[in-house]
Scaffold this active site. Structure first.
Site: not given
Length: 419
Positions: A109, A221-223, A226
């Site tokens: 990461k 979460g609406y990225g 989402g």
């Protein structure tokens, strides 16, 4: 994303999950010690010329957690509150995610401390190139392969792959995945994380006896993940989306939110708040809604001891990394709430990234329908392996996912003579 106490430190959470798994598998102390720490990590500081002519130094990280099964693989985050412990935890989860899906990859990461919302496109490009210039000697198609993550996207990956190609003196598209299609990206990568999660939701619904065509869904979460989850839950199952939220607030509609309207509103205003035909609510109220499916698609430590008692969903779909703390996990398990754990649920992204790597290496590209079919088979198989292990050991789904994944990494380590 705090480095504070063990309840909010994502790496401490990841280590506790690994130790719990080591106890279940009865691993030796030396074996668990290897698993509890990243094999290598890089801290870089690099200068970037800003639009106003000043130079600013940015700090970045890259963690290569474990490469027993193959080159490390994992995304790059741009976030103002990025920490090395967050990156360590995400690198660990990537290790188990790749192993769980039986990919020939290890886990890694990366991250840069910055706020993309305050940067111009030119500044974003210079930061992207500066980061790759700093970590370039330590990555490569057969060493460590980054990808998009929070606040990074295909365009940023394009700048990064171009910078790396300049460093090595040849086109090297395979060093990065999640690229635009003209630069060797894969069809089906855009919605892969959410689509993979929907495949596991379909299988989970069969296990708990839930008819998804009549199910209500709330999305925290609406990225990217989402947003796709909302569209796919509607198109694949006919489910009703009743609430969504982002960092600025939540909206709901008991009769069902019009997903295209919310998407258009978010594109226009950068938030779902005040979307026409919806009512306002708090993010905490969304988590406590009496819905069939709760999709967690934001950041770490969303469900904790503080709010777990209020959760009423039948199935929790963890598209985010680390959204549930170990203490909350136990409560959800006792309440009979079926949790599809993060590194199973959101593994669609890395699986299609692996498909992208294969296509880059072969220079032959599959059609999107074939990508979806291959992803469906991988996700379905992994879900049932985890569910069967959960039943066998009488443990929750997260511990079962760890048992499957860690045992595969340990087997590779033993065969290589590491432990």
């Amino acid at each position: 994303m705090s480095d504070g106490n063990n309840h909010s430190n994502p790496f401490k959470i990841a280590q506790k999950q690994i130790q719990d798994c080591a106890d279940i598998l009865k691993l030796s102390r030396s074996t668990s010690d290897v698993l509890l720490h990243p094999m290598r990590e890089f801290h870089v500081n690099f200068p970037v010329r800003m639009d106003d002519g000043t130079t600013k130094v940015f700090q970045g990280f890259r963690v290569q957690y474990n490469d027993a099964k193959g080159p490390t693989k994992g995304g790059i985050r741009f976030h103002p509150e990025e920490t090395i412990d967050t990156v360590r935890a995400l690198g660990a989860w990537m290790t188990w995610k790749c192993a769980l899906l039986d990919l020939p990859l290890g886990g890694g990461k990366g991250g840069v401390i910055c706020n993309p919302k305050e940067l111009s496109n030119f500044e974003l490009e210079r930061i992207s190139r500066g980061y790759i210039k700093a970590i370039g000697p330590f990555i490569g198609p057969d060493k460590d392969i980054p990808a998009p993550d929070v606040y990074t996207n295909p365009q940023i990956m394009a700048w990064m792959v171009d910078e790396y190609s300049s460093i090595v003196g040849k086109n090297q598209f395979g060093v990065i995945t999640g690229k635009p299609l003209p630069l060797g990206g894969s069809p089906g990568r855009g919605d892969a994380t959410a689509r993979g999660g929907m495949y596991t939701l379909r299988e989970a619904a069969k296990k708990v006896g839930l008819d998804l065509s009549k199910a209500t869904v709330a999305i925290q979460g609406y990225g990217n993940a989402g947003c796709y989850a909302a569209s796919l839950a509607e198109s694949m199952f006919g489910s009703k989306i009743v609430a969504v939220c982002d960092s600025k607030g939540a909206v709901c509609c008991t009769n069902g939110i019009c997903v295209p309207d919310v998407n258009a509103h978010k594109d226009k205003t950068s938030s779902v708040v005040a979307c026409k035909g919806t009512e306002a609510m708090t993010n905490d109220e969304l988590l406590a809604l009496d819905v069939d499916v709760l999709v967690l698609a934001a950041l770490e430590s969303t469900i904790t001891e503080r709010n777990v008692d209020k959760v009423r969903a039948k199935i929790i779909v963890e598209l985010a990394n680390g959204p549930t703390t170990p203490e909350a996990d136990e409560v959800l398990y006792k309440k009979g709430i079926h949790v599809i754990p993060d590194f199973l649920c959101n593994a669609g992204g890395v699986t299609v990234s692996y498909f992208e790597m294969v296509q880059n290496a072969c220079m032959y590209y599959w059609e999107e329908k074939e990508i979806h079919e291959k992803l469906d088979r991988k996700m379905t198989r992994a879900y049932h392996e985890v569910f069967d292990t959960s039943e066998k050991y009488k443990i929750n789904m997260r511990k079962a996912a760890y048992a499957v994944a860690v045992s595969r990494v340990v087997e590779a380590m033993k065969l290589r003579g590491w432990v």
